[in-house]
Motif scaffolding. Structure first.
Motif, PDB file in Angstrom:
ATOM      1  N   PRO A   1      -5.527  -7.564 -19.579  1.00  0.00           N
ATOM      2  CA  PRO A   1      -5.140  -7.923 -20.943  1.00  0.00           C
ATOM      3  C   PRO A   1      -4.747  -6.738 -21.816  1.00  0.00           C
ATOM      4  O   PRO A   1      -4.066  -6.920 -22.822  1.00  0.00           O
ATOM      5  CB  PRO A   1      -6.391  -8.594 -21.490  1.00  0.00           C
ATOM      6  CG  PRO A   1      -7.513  -7.943 -20.752  1.00  0.00           C
ATOM      7  CD  PRO A   1      -6.990  -7.641 -19.381  1.00  0.00           C
ATOM      8  N   VAL A   2      -5.180  -5.534 -21.464  1.00  0.00           N
ATOM      9  CA  VAL A   2      -4.937  -4.367 -22.301  1.00  0.00           C
ATOM     10  C   VAL A   2      -4.495  -3.206 -21.439  1.00  0.00           C
ATOM     11  O   VAL A   2      -5.045  -2.988 -20.348  1.00  0.00           O
ATOM     12  CB  VAL A   2      -6.205  -3.960 -23.086  1.00  0.00           C
ATOM     13  CG1 VAL A   2      -5.911  -2.792 -24.027  1.00  0.00           C
ATOM     14  CG2 VAL A   2      -6.768  -5.135 -23.864  1.00  0.00           C
TER      15      VAL A   2
ATOM     16  N   VAL B   1      -7.756  -9.203 -31.064  1.00  0.00           N
ATOM     17  CA  VAL B   1      -6.712 -10.118 -30.613  1.00  0.00           C
ATOM     18  C   VAL B   1      -7.422 -11.280 -29.927  1.00  0.00           C
ATOM     19  O   VAL B   1      -7.983 -11.126 -28.849  1.00  0.00           O
ATOM     20  CB  VAL B   1      -5.733  -9.419 -29.646  1.00  0.00           C
ATOM     21  CG1 VAL B   1      -4.636 -10.374 -29.223  1.00  0.00           C
ATOM     22  CG2 VAL B   1      -5.139  -8.170 -30.298  1.00  0.00           C
TER      23      VAL B   1
ATOM     24  N   CYS C   1     -10.609  -8.081 -27.327  1.00  0.00           N
ATOM     25  CA  CYS C   1      -9.622  -8.970 -26.721  1.00  0.00           C
ATOM     26  C   CYS C   1     -10.379 -10.192 -26.210  1.00  0.00           C
ATOM     27  O   CYS C   1     -11.204 -10.080 -25.299  1.00  0.00           O
ATOM     28  CB  CYS C   1      -8.883  -8.269 -25.586  1.00  0.00           C
ATOM     29  SG  CYS C   1      -7.399  -9.143 -25.047  1.00  0.00           S
TER      30      CYS C   1
ATOM     31  N   VAL D   1      -1.778  -6.607 -24.409  1.00  0.00           N
ATOM     32  CA  VAL D   1      -1.836  -5.731 -25.573  1.00  0.00           C
ATOM     33  C   VAL D   1      -1.626  -4.313 -25.068  1.00  0.00           C
ATOM     34  O   VAL D   1      -2.426  -3.804 -24.278  1.00  0.00           O
ATOM     35  CB  VAL D   1      -3.197  -5.846 -26.289  1.00  0.00           C
ATOM     36  CG1 VAL D   1      -3.262  -4.890 -27.472  1.00  0.00           C
ATOM     37  CG2 VAL D   1      -3.447  -7.284 -26.741  1.00  0.00           C
TER      38      VAL D   1
ATOM     39  N   TRP E   1      -7.742 -14.323 -23.560  1.00  0.00           N
ATOM     40  CA  TRP E   1      -6.332 -13.995 -23.431  1.00  0.00           C
ATOM     41  C   TRP E   1      -5.653 -14.906 -22.400  1.00  0.00           C
ATOM     42  O   TRP E   1      -6.257 -15.380 -21.452  1.00  0.00           O
ATOM     43  CB  TRP E   1      -6.169 -12.532 -23.042  1.00  0.00           C
ATOM     44  CG  TRP E   1      -6.854 -12.169 -21.750  1.00  0.00           C
ATOM     45  CD1 TRP E   1      -6.348 -12.273 -20.488  1.00  0.00           C
ATOM     46  CD2 TRP E   1      -8.176 -11.637 -21.601  1.00  0.00           C
ATOM     47  NE1 TRP E   1      -7.256 -11.835 -19.565  1.00  0.00           N
ATOM     48  CE2 TRP E   1      -8.389 -11.440 -20.213  1.00  0.00           C
ATOM     49  CE3 TRP E   1      -9.186 -11.303 -22.487  1.00  0.00           C
ATOM     50  CZ2 TRP E   1      -9.582 -10.926 -19.708  1.00  0.00           C
ATOM     51  CZ3 TRP E   1     -10.375 -10.798 -21.982  1.00  0.00           C
ATOM     52  CH2 TRP E   1     -10.565 -10.604 -20.622  1.00  0.00           C
TER      53      TRP E   1
END
Length: 517
Positions: free
Chosen positions: A285-286, A250, A271, A258, A274
Motif C-alpha cells: 500500500p505504501v 489514508v 494506511c 501511496v 486499502w
C-alpha cells in the motif's frame, strides 16, 4: 437556557451585598471559565452575552473556537441517517451566521483565536461556501486566527458514497472543494490551515491532492477518507521541502498505492483498509522514494486479508527506503494475518530502530508465535502489545471469511538471541494457554530484562456476558478463571526460566492476579 444560566450564575457567584463576584474577575480568568463551561458549544458561548455587559464581549475573545454545522440541525435530524438537502442548507446558513458573529463582530482588537476548528458540508450553494471562506480569510489576514482546522463533510450520516452512481456525486464534491481551495487567499491556505480532513471525494486528476499539499505549506495533518481518482493512479505525497506535514492518514481510499516523494517533517503515516481498482487488497500500500520521509517515526497499517490470500505482504518491501520507524502498529481487523514472516537480514534496516510494536485484532483462535520474527529483527524493542480477537459466543459475529484457516507457521530460530531492551509485553483478548504458553515462555527466555508481563483475558463483549448469564454452561474462554488454575499456569510459564518479571493476569471474569518473583 440563557435565563437558567443567569439564575445559576447569580445564585452561585453573588455575595451577600448583591455584588456579582464572578464578573469582577479579570478577563483572562473569565475566559478560562467560559472555555471550560461551553464544552465546544458555540451557542452556549454566545448566550453568555446576555448575562451582563461585563460578559458581552467575552465570547469574541475565546482562544479556541469549534464550530460544527451539524450542531445547528434539529436533535432528531442529527440522529437520522439521511437528511434532506434543505436541512443541510439551513444548518450551513446558521453555521455561517455564527461564524460571522465570532469573526466579523468588532472585538476591540482583543480577538486572537489560537485554534479555529470548522466542520461543515460541501453544499451546492457556492455563494455560502465562499462566504465562509471570506470570513475566515479576512480574520486570518488581520492576524486574529492562528491555526485553522477544517473538516469538509459530504453526505450526512453516510460514511461512504462509493456505490452505483456514486462516482458522479463524489466528482461533484471534489469540484466544489477544488473551487473553494483555489479561491482561498494565500494567507489562509499557506500559513493558517493546519489540519484538513476530506471525505468522499473523487478527484478528476491525481495532481489535485498533490497541488493542495504543495500550496498548504503550514499543513500539519491531512486525513483522506473514502477518496479516489477517476482513473487508476497512485496518490503522490510530494509536499515540498518546506512542508510541515507531520501526520498523514489514508483510510478506505481506492488508489494504486501511496507513494511518498517528499515529506521532510512526516512523523506518522496511517494506511487503513486499502484497495485498488484491480481489488489487489494485499498489494504493497505504501512506497517511499529514497530520503523522502527522514523524520518518519510511526506507521499504522490496518486491513483485512484478501479472500484466499495469506501472508502476502512483505514488510521489507513496504519499508524499503523508509526511515527506520520507532513505532509500528499492525491491525488485522479480526481477520487472517496478511504479513509474511521474513528473515532478520531482510528487515535489519527497516526495524533497526523499532521500540514499540503493536499487533492487534487477529482472527479468533490465531496463533501468535509468528510475531517472533518481528521481535528477532528489532534489537531495540522496548514494548510489545499483542491482541487476539476472542471467539464470540453471542452470535453477533456472523461474518463468514471462508471457514477454516491455517495459522502462519514460524519455528523458533536455532541460534540464541536476546532482547535486552524489551521491558513490557502485554497479550490481550482470546488467550489460549494450550496454544500460546510456548510463545510466552519464549518471550520470558529471550527478554532477559523483562519487567512486566500482562496476560489480559477479560471478556469485554456485553452480549457474550449476557449469553453466559442465560446459559452458564457456555465457555467464554479457555483461560483459567480460578486462582488454583492461574497459579498452575504461572508455574508452567516460569518453570526453568530465571526471570524477575512481574506477571499480571486478568481472568475472563475480570479478576486480577499479581505475581512477583
Amino acid at each position: 437556557m440563557a435565563a437558567l444560566i443567569a439564575n445559576t450564575d447569580q445564585s452561585s457567584s453573588s455575595s451577600s451585598d448583591g455584588r456579582d463576584r464572578l464578573s469582577e474577575l479579570p478577563d483572562h480568568l473569565l475566559l478560562v471559565v467560559l472555555d471550560k463551561v461551553r464544552r465546544d458549544d458555540v451557542r452556549l458561548a454566545a448566550r453568555t452575552c446576555v448575562l451582563s455587559k461585563r460578559w458581552r464581549g467575552l465570547p469574541l475573545m475565546l482562544p479556541r473556537l469549534v464550530l460544527r454545522a451539524d450542531s445547528f440541525l434539529p436533535v432528531r435530524a442529527r440522529a437520522g441517517s439521511v437528511l434532506p438537502m434543505r436541512r443541510l442548507h439551513q444548518a450551513t446558513a446558521k453555521f455561517a451566521d455564527a461564524l460571522r458573529f465570532f469573526l466579523a463582530t468588532d472585538a476591540g482588537g482583543q480577538r486572537h483565536i489560537r485554534r479555529l476548528t470548522l466542520h461543515f458540508p460541501l453544499i451546492k450553494r457556492r455563494r455560502r461556501l465562499h462566504e465562509i471562506g471570506r470570513l475566515v480569510s479576512a480574520a486570518a489576514g488581520r492576524g486574529e486566527v492562528g491555526a485553522l482546522e477544517v473538516t469538509l463533510d459530504t453526505v450526512e450520516g453516510t460514511p461512504s458514497i462509493r456505490r452505483d452512481g456514486g462516482d458522479a456525486v463524489a466528482r461533484g464534491y471534489a469540484r466544489r472543494f477544488m473551487r473553494l481551495f483555489r479561491a482561498a487567499p494565500a494567507v489562509l491556505v499557506g500559513s493558517a490551515l493546519r489540519k484538513l480532513w476530506l471525505r468522499n471525494l473523487c478527484f478528476r486528476r491525481a495532481a489535485d491532492p498533490e497541488g493542495v499539499l504543495r500550496a498548504c505549506a503550514a499543513l500539519e495533518t491531512l486525513q483522506l477518507t473514502y477518496c479516489w481518482f477517476a482513473a487508476a493512479s497512485p496518490l503522490r505525497v510530494d509536499a515540498g521541502p518546506r512542508s510541515r506535514l507531520r501526520e498523514l492518514a489514508v483510510e478506505e481510499c481506492c488508489v494504486e498505492r501511496v507513494h511518498v516523494v517528499q515529506a521532510p517533517e512526516l512523523r506518522h503515516l496511517t494506511c487503513a483498509n486499502w484497495f485498488s481498482h484491480q481489488h489487489q487488497a494485499c498489494a504493497c500500500p505504501v512506497t517511499f522514494a529514497p530520503g523522502s520521509a527522514p523524520s518518519l517515526k510511526k506507521m499504522t497499517l490496518t486491513n483485512r486479508s484478501a479472500p484466499g490470500q495469506l501472508s502476502c505482504l512483505k514488510l521489507s518491501d513496504l519499508l524499503e527506503n523508509a526511515n527506520p520507524v520507532e513505532d509500528l502498529r499492525l491491525d488485522f481487523h479480526h481477520d487472517r494475518v496478511w504479513v509474511q514472516p521474513e528473515n532478520r537480514s531482510d528487515l535489519a534496516v527497516a526495524l533497526s530502530n523499532l521500540k514499540r510494536l503493536r499487533v492487534s485484532s487477529m482472527m479468533p483462535g490465531s496463533g501468535i508465535s509468528w510475531t517472533m520474527f518481528l521481535v528477532k529483527a528489532a534489537p531495540l524493542l522496548e514494548s510489545f502489545d499483542i491482541h487476539v480477537s476472542p471467539e464470540p459466543v453471542c452470535g453477533s459475529d456472523d461474518d463468514d471469511r471462508g471457514g477454516a484457516h491455517r495459522d502462519l507457521e514460524w519455528d523458533a530460530p536455532p541460534e540464541h538471541f536476546e532482547r535486552r531492551h524489551l521491558r513490557t509485553v502485554e497479550i490481550r483478548g482470546g488467550i489460549d494457554p494450550g496454544r500460546h504458553a510456548g510463545f510466552v515462555r519464549l518471550v520470558l527466555e529471550r527478554a532477559v530484562n523483562l519487567e512486566l508481563l500482562v496476560l489480559d483475558a477479560r471478556i469485554t463483549c456485553a452480549d457474550c456476558l449476557k449469553a453466559k448469564e442465560r446459559d452458564p454452561s457456555l465457555v467464554l474462554s479457555e483461560f483459567p478463571e480460578d486462582k488454583d488454575g492461574i497459579d498452575a499456569f504461572v508455574r508452567e510459564l516460569r518453570d526453568g526460566i530465571p526471570t524477575s518479571a512481574q506477571i499480571i493476569l486478568r481472568s475472563p471474569c475480570n479478576q486480577e492476579f499479581e505475581y512477583l518473583n
